[in-house]
Design a protein around this motif. Structure first.
Motif, PDB file in Angstrom:
ATOM      1  N   SER A   1     -23.194   5.314  65.686  1.00 23.68           N
ATOM      2  CA  SER A   1     -22.891   6.560  66.406  1.00 23.68           C
ATOM      3  C   SER A   1     -22.368   6.261  67.815  1.00 23.68           C
ATOM      4  O   SER A   1     -21.566   7.016  68.358  1.00 23.68           O
ATOM      5  CB  SER A   1     -24.125   7.473  66.457  1.00 23.68           C
ATOM      6  OG  SER A   1     -25.070   7.021  67.401  1.00 23.68           O
TER       7      SER A   1
ATOM      8  N   PHE B   1     -28.124  11.843  64.548  1.00 19.42           N
ATOM      9  CA  PHE B   1     -27.792  10.669  65.363  1.00 19.42           C
ATOM     10  C   PHE B   1     -26.705  11.031  66.358  1.00 19.42           C
ATOM     11  O   PHE B   1     -25.691  11.623  66.002  1.00 19.42           O
ATOM     12  CB  PHE B   1     -27.282   9.522  64.484  1.00 19.42           C
ATOM     13  CG  PHE B   1     -28.289   9.055  63.475  1.00 19.42           C
ATOM     14  CD1 PHE B   1     -29.219   8.076  63.806  1.00 19.42           C
ATOM     15  CD2 PHE B   1     -28.315   9.604  62.201  1.00 19.42           C
ATOM     16  CE1 PHE B   1     -30.153   7.641  62.875  1.00 19.42           C
ATOM     17  CE2 PHE B   1     -29.246   9.186  61.266  1.00 19.42           C
ATOM     18  CZ  PHE B   1     -30.165   8.202  61.605  1.00 19.42           C
TER      19      PHE B   1
ATOM     20  N   LYS C   1     -27.750   4.597  64.144  1.00 24.76           N
ATOM     21  CA  LYS C   1     -27.827   4.796  65.601  1.00 24.76           C
ATOM     22  C   LYS C   1     -26.715   4.019  66.309  1.00 24.76           C
ATOM     23  O   LYS C   1     -25.991   4.558  67.147  1.00 24.76           O
ATOM     24  CB  LYS C   1     -29.207   4.330  66.119  1.00 24.76           C
ATOM     25  CG  LYS C   1     -30.329   5.282  65.756  1.00 24.76           C
ATOM     26  CD  LYS C   1     -31.563   5.127  66.632  1.00 24.76           C
ATOM     27  CE  LYS C   1     -32.215   3.785  66.532  1.00 24.76           C
ATOM     28  NZ  LYS C   1     -33.549   3.719  67.129  1.00 24.76           N
TER      29      LYS C   1
ATOM     30  N   CYS D   1     -31.743   8.968  67.758  1.00 25.10           N
ATOM     31  CA  CYS D   1     -31.943   9.909  66.658  1.00 25.10           C
ATOM     32  C   CYS D   1     -32.934  10.979  67.083  1.00 25.10           C
ATOM     33  O   CYS D   1     -33.878  10.717  67.831  1.00 25.10           O
ATOM     34  CB  CYS D   1     -32.467   9.172  65.433  1.00 25.10           C
ATOM     35  SG  CYS D   1     -32.830  10.294  64.064  1.00 25.10           S
TER      36      CYS D   1
END
Length: 560
Positions: free
Chosen positions: A531, A549, A528, A554
DNA sequence: TTAGGGTTAG
């Protein structure tokens, strides 16, 4: 006694009846008429009768007819063989091949294709390949190739199927792929998550005018779903005219895996409204959708009403899914009661109680974990996963001594779980990573490690407290089995795959990582955060479902 | 003139 003119006039009519017959009663009735007309034992009648008996699965009658034949020809042998194969009796089909050769009848391409298919269905892929290789290259036709491709796909040998499909293009003497080959290869790509090849085959199917074949479309829906592309999966589905049971089931299962519970339920009601009857797989998909989206009461209602509403009695997999659903939601007493109620046996019981054990660990319920653990050991076909879960259950409530004892007992008894691994596709080539082992990155190993270190620093600045997948298994980490060996382990395989992907895949491209175990919480948090830091989307397929993600969150909403 | 190949779950 019938006159010759009567029999010549009657035969085509009766053969027409046989061809349309799909139940034993009408085949037997026609058999009686042929007998009465005195034409039951002509070659044409016998052939049609045998085929008709095989078609309705009446293998005893088929065998009786066969045994009464003098000098059966190759067609007769092959018909009986395919009858056995179609009734799931591959061994008998294959023993016919030997008997036939012993009796001096030479198998032809149809016989050998039937045999290859029967070998595939019996799980004897190498034998199927030997038959395929034994055919003269000019004799191999579309059916032989299709049977061999299917044998690989049905036995989870996706890469071998892809390889054979490539051979067809080079050594296939100009044979064009047909819908049978294409659907098998697409399904093979789904099994090994080879998105690049899958897309190429999709393109080939469109160019070959097979874009409207429903079976290929279903394989594509499944392939895109299993490769982490739910949107494509949905697009292919939406182009199917009047989808039947299997396309609906396939898209419902896809939606379930991505946590799109409401969509799955909407698709299910649409399907029922269209008059398409669900089967046990459809209902399992809907239950999975409820489970992965936390729609617990909806799921329970479905379980309780599936018999009365759809005429399908819940089977062990439905119970296991429902137990898992209750367990995820922390409703462990209900899960336990349902597991008791299910009265499942054998390997299915193992899956059911394993699922409950896993939930007990997550929710730190050692009392129920002990009860579930006893059941797991009772049905101990594959004890490894149960023991790992049990060890983790002890660890999660702080009983590290007991956890270590279970682990060392496993080592002593030589019980191992499949090693955890993750893989990623780069330019149509899969790269497989194991925890702590980055050799797969080759010359770029150091770059990957440096990149991961840099990312970890940036994550710390954002308050990350984890260890980037570096964890002790007995910490109460996910059920990683051999990803660690009870000691400090290296970085988890999905982090390595992600690091490699970040380095080698073009900026902006979604990175898709496949994993053979469930993702752990720490890696989930790490994905997470990364990203956001690198402003990219990641899709992770783990053992159970997909995680998408994007900008720090997510698709599973942290519920899985 | 009869015989052969494909898709959904776990």
């Amino acid at each position: 006694m019938a006159t010759p003119s009567f029999s010549t006039a009657t035969l085509p009519v009766l053969i027409h009846l046989l061809r349309g017959a799909s139940d034993l009663a009408s085949v037997a009735a026609t058999h009686a008429k042929l007998f009465k007309a005195g034409i039951a034992s002509t070659l044409a009648s016998s052939n049609h009768l045998l085929a008709a008996y095989c078609r309705c699965g009446a293998m005893t009658s088929a065998r009786g007819l066969f045994d009464g034949m003098q000098d059966p020809d190759v067609v007769f042998w092959t018909t009986l063989m395919s009858g056995y194969a179609a009734s799931g009796r591959s061994r008998e089909a294959l023993s016919l091949l030997r008997a036939m050769e012993l009796s001096g009848v030479q198998p032809n391409v149809v016989t050998l294709s039937t045999a290859a298919s029967a070998y595939g269905k019996a799980g004897r892929v190498e034998d199927a390949r030997a038959v395929f290789d034994g055919m003269d290259a000019p004799a191999r036709n579309a059916v032989s190739w299709g049977a061999m491709l299917a044998a690989y796909t049905q036995n989870a040998l996706g890469n071998e199927a892809i390889q054979l499909f490539a051979e067809l293009r080079t050594n296939g003497r100009g044979l064009a792929p047909n819908q049978f080959m294409l659907s098998s290869v697409v399904s093979a790509c789904a099994g090994v998550a080879r998105l690049g090849i899958g897309k190429c085959v999709h393109g080939a199917a469109l160019r070959l005018g097979q874009g409207n074949d429903e079976v290929i479309a279903v394989a594509l829906v499944d392939m895109y779903s299993k490769c982490g592309c739910y949107e494509y999966s949905r697009k292919v589905f939406d182009r199917i005219d009047h989808p039947s049971l299997i396309p609906y089931t396939s898209i419902i299962v896809s939606a379930a895996k991505y946590g799109h519970g409401r969509w799955a339920l909407a698709l299910f009601s649409e399907m029922v409204d269209q008059g398409v009857q669900p089967n046990d797989v459809t209902l399992l998909g809907v239950l999975h959708a409820c489970s992965h989206s936390g729609l617990v009461d909806t799921g329970l209602q479905l379980l309780r009403s599936m018999q009365s509403k759809y005429g399908i009695a819940p089977c062990p997999s439905h119970y296991t899914c429902a137990v898992d659903m209750l367990g995820r939601a922390g409703r462990l007493e209900e899960a336990f009661e349902l597991a008791m109620e299910a009265q499942v046996e054998g390997n299915e019981a193992l899956l059911l109680w394993n699922s409950l054990l896993s939930a007990c660990r997550t929710h730190k319920r050692l009392d129920l974990a002990t009860l579930a653990g006893q059941r797991v050991l009772e049905f101990n076909q594959d004890v490894a996963s149960g023991l790992v879960l049990m060890s983790n259950a002890y660890a999660s409530v702080g009983q590290t001594g007991n956890a270590d004892a279970v682990r060392s007992g496993m080592r002593r008894r030589g019980i191992r779980k499949d090693p955890g691994c993750s893989w990623i596709e780069v330019k149509d080539t899969p790269y497989v990573f194991y925890a702590g082992a980055i050799s797969c990155a080759g010359a770029r190993t150091d770059e990957v490690l440096t990149l991961l270190d840099e990312l970890e620093c940036k994550m710390r600045e954002r308050g990350y407290k984890g260890r980037l997948g570096r964890a002790r298994v007995s910490d109460g980490h996910e059920d990683d089995g051999d990803e660690g060996k009870g000691v400090m382990v290296g970085v988890h395989s999905e982090i390595l795959a992600l690091g490699f992907g970040l380095l080698v895949l073009p900026k902006g491209m979604t990175i898709r990582v496949m994993k053979n175990l469930r993702m752990c919480c720490d890696c989930h948090e790490a994905f997470k955060l990364i990203s956001v830091i690198v402003e990219r989307e990641f899709v992770v397929r783990d053992l159970n479902r997909f995680h998408h993600f994007q900008m720090g969150s997510c698709s599973c909403s942290d519920y899985w």
